[in-house]
Write a protein that holds these residues in place. Sequence first.
Motif, PDB file in Angstrom:
ATOM      1  N   TYR A 136       0.845  -1.185   0.000  1.00  0.00           N
ATOM      2  CA  TYR A 136       0.000   0.000   0.000  1.00  0.00           C
ATOM      3  C   TYR A 136       0.885   1.242   0.000  1.00  0.00           C
ATOM      4  O   TYR A 136       1.960   1.264   0.607  1.00  0.00           O
ATOM      5  N   SER A 137       0.471   2.284  -0.696  1.00  0.00           N
ATOM      6  CA  SER A 137       1.313   3.463  -0.882  1.00  0.00           C
ATOM      7  C   SER A 137       1.736   4.097   0.439  1.00  0.00           C
ATOM      8  O   SER A 137       2.862   4.610   0.564  1.00  0.00           O
ATOM      9  N   THR A 138       0.881   4.069   1.444  1.00  0.00           N
ATOM     10  CA  THR A 138       1.231   4.626   2.755  1.00  0.00           C
ATOM     11  C   THR A 138       2.371   3.835   3.387  1.00  0.00           C
ATOM     12  O   THR A 138       3.266   4.406   4.028  1.00  0.00           O
ATOM     13  N   ILE A 139       2.349   2.528   3.204  1.00  0.00           N
ATOM     14  CA  ILE A 139       3.412   1.685   3.735  1.00  0.00           C
ATOM     15  C   ILE A 139       4.725   2.003   3.043  1.00  0.00           C
ATOM     16  O   ILE A 139       5.777   2.131   3.681  1.00  0.00           O
ATOM     17  N   ARG A 140       4.668   2.144   1.720  1.00  0.00           N
ATOM     18  CA  ARG A 140       5.897   2.462   0.981  1.00  0.00           C
ATOM     19  C   ARG A 140       6.479   3.784   1.441  1.00  0.00           C
ATOM     20  O   ARG A 140       7.699   3.896   1.654  1.00  0.00           O
ATOM     21  N   ALA A 141       5.646   4.801   1.616  1.00  0.00           N
ATOM     22  CA  ALA A 141       6.143   6.112   2.034  1.00  0.00           C
ATOM     23  C   ALA A 141       6.786   6.035   3.416  1.00  0.00           C
ATOM     24  O   ALA A 141       7.865   6.599   3.643  1.00  0.00           O
ATOM     25  N   ALA A 142       6.146   5.324   4.341  1.00  0.00           N
ATOM     26  CA  ALA A 142       6.697   5.201   5.702  1.00  0.00           C
ATOM     27  C   ALA A 142       7.971   4.375   5.704  1.00  0.00           C
ATOM     28  O   ALA A 142       8.915   4.672   6.448  1.00  0.00           O
ATOM     29  N   PHE A 143       8.031   3.350   4.864  1.00  0.00           N
ATOM     30  CA  PHE A 143       9.242   2.525   4.754  1.00  0.00           C
ATOM     31  C   PHE A 143      10.394   3.349   4.197  1.00  0.00           C
ATOM     32  O   PHE A 143      11.526   3.257   4.675  1.00  0.00           O
ATOM     33  N   ASP A 144      10.134   4.158   3.183  1.00  0.00           N
ATOM     34  CA  ASP A 144      11.162   5.003   2.593  1.00  0.00           C
ATOM     35  C   ASP A 144      11.750   5.976   3.609  1.00  0.00           C
ATOM     36  O   ASP A 144      12.929   6.317   3.557  1.00  0.00           O
ATOM     37  N   LEU A 145      10.909   6.432   4.546  1.00  0.00           N
ATOM     38  CA  LEU A 145      11.360   7.364   5.573  1.00  0.00           C
ATOM     39  C   LEU A 145      11.981   6.663   6.769  1.00  0.00           C
ATOM     40  O   LEU A 145      12.414   7.321   7.718  1.00  0.00           O
ATOM     41  N   CYS A 146      12.000   5.334   6.737  1.00  0.00           N
ATOM     42  CA  CYS A 146      12.513   4.512   7.849  1.00  0.00           C
ATOM     43  C   CYS A 146      11.663   4.640   9.105  1.00  0.00           C
ATOM     44  O   CYS A 146      12.129   4.354  10.214  1.00  0.00           O
ATOM     45  N   HIS A 147      10.432   5.080   8.952  1.00  0.00           N
ATOM     46  CA  HIS A 147       9.512   5.090  10.089  1.00  0.00           C
ATOM     47  C   HIS A 147       8.946   3.702  10.344  1.00  0.00           C
ATOM     48  O   HIS A 147       8.480   3.408  11.443  1.00  0.00           O
ATOM     49  N   LEU A 148       9.011   2.883   9.321  1.00  0.00           N
ATOM     50  CA  LEU A 148       8.412   1.557   9.347  1.00  0.00           C
ATOM     51  C   LEU A 148       9.453   0.561   8.863  1.00  0.00           C
ATOM     52  O   LEU A 148      10.208   0.843   7.945  1.00  0.00           O
TER      53      LEU A 148
END
Length: 387
Positions: free
Chosen positions: A202-214
């Motif tokens: 999901y796009s929200t997951i990708r964005a958070a993963f890219d930021l290393c939040h997830l």
Amino acid sequence: MSSQSYSSSDSESVVMASPSRSDFPTVFVPEGHVALVLLQEGESSFYLRIPLSIINSLCLKPRKYLIFLGWCILGCEGVLALEHDGDEINTDGGLDDQWIYHYVPAATLDLVHAVDLEVIKARKCVFSEFTETRDEFSTKLLERDVRCLWTGVIDYGARLHIIPPERGPEWFRLIVENRPNCSENVTTLNDINDIRNGVFAYSTIRAAFDLCHLAILKTPNQILNPEDIPPRDDRHVYADVSYPTSSRYTLQWLVVPEPGITTIVPNNRDATFKRNTEKPKPSDLLLHYTYGAAAIKCWGHGTEVLKDRANPPRPSAPVQAPIRPSRSSTAGAGTGESDGQATWDEDDVMLFFWGNTRAAKERHLKKVEEIIERMEQWRAGVAEDSV
């Protein structure tokens, strides 16, 4: 030294000495946090400063979680102690507020670096170079994943590279070659667009993963078992996918997300994959690497200790403009630089340590031997020509 109550595995209260803050003047531990020292050089340390609330939300055995972080980042096995050369403490107890813990490697770290970071960083590839293969990569991911691994959506899903393409093929190759000891067969993992370097999310997951939040926690691993982390939530699972039977791929929030996000992407949610597929799952090796990188990005402090050990002094170089924020922004309050030198990010720190694994040193020694052999052959040829 100050004394505090310490919980043992049999729940009996014992008294042990906690290191005084004055013993580690460069390690600051605010209330509600603990510190994990990964490398100590005199009075300076490279360490993680982690909120206790985050640790307790991610792992049912918080001391084992600190060992997992040390193993991911340093790339070697070790134990948890209260001093940098101290004895192992029990892994079944909890963590005490504002205490300093140490990851003590089983073997002494000999940080004679086998990888020249500045040379490798200069060879980074531009993300646009990979545009021709991105659609093919997405197709391969959907054949294995069918839909977002954690939410089940398709329409708002996107391909997610575990190791970002802009790092370049040489960086990717070094991660694999310099890997810590692991049972995964990665001899054929040489393409940054290999399906093992990605998931459909999901796009929200990708964005958070890219930021290393997830981050994605794969269990079992060298340190943690599936039972060591909170059980997965009871969510709707589509008929064309299922949970893996012997492993978990768990989404974990390393920072507290914005309100409402956890309604869509809850903490500790497990991945599902296409039923009966024989396609390889995401690489354990790469997931452990990115988990360590995310921990450094969120909690890392004191990278100047590492930079002093990494490479010979160089003239100041201009810092490159970031390609995208995921892998180029500063990693925690202690990682920024103010002396005009290029900033180290979380990937630089990871490769610094992984560049000293046994595999890295063996590879470096082999390269040196090959250079010496070529030089000897050249000298022999010159001598023959001069006769």
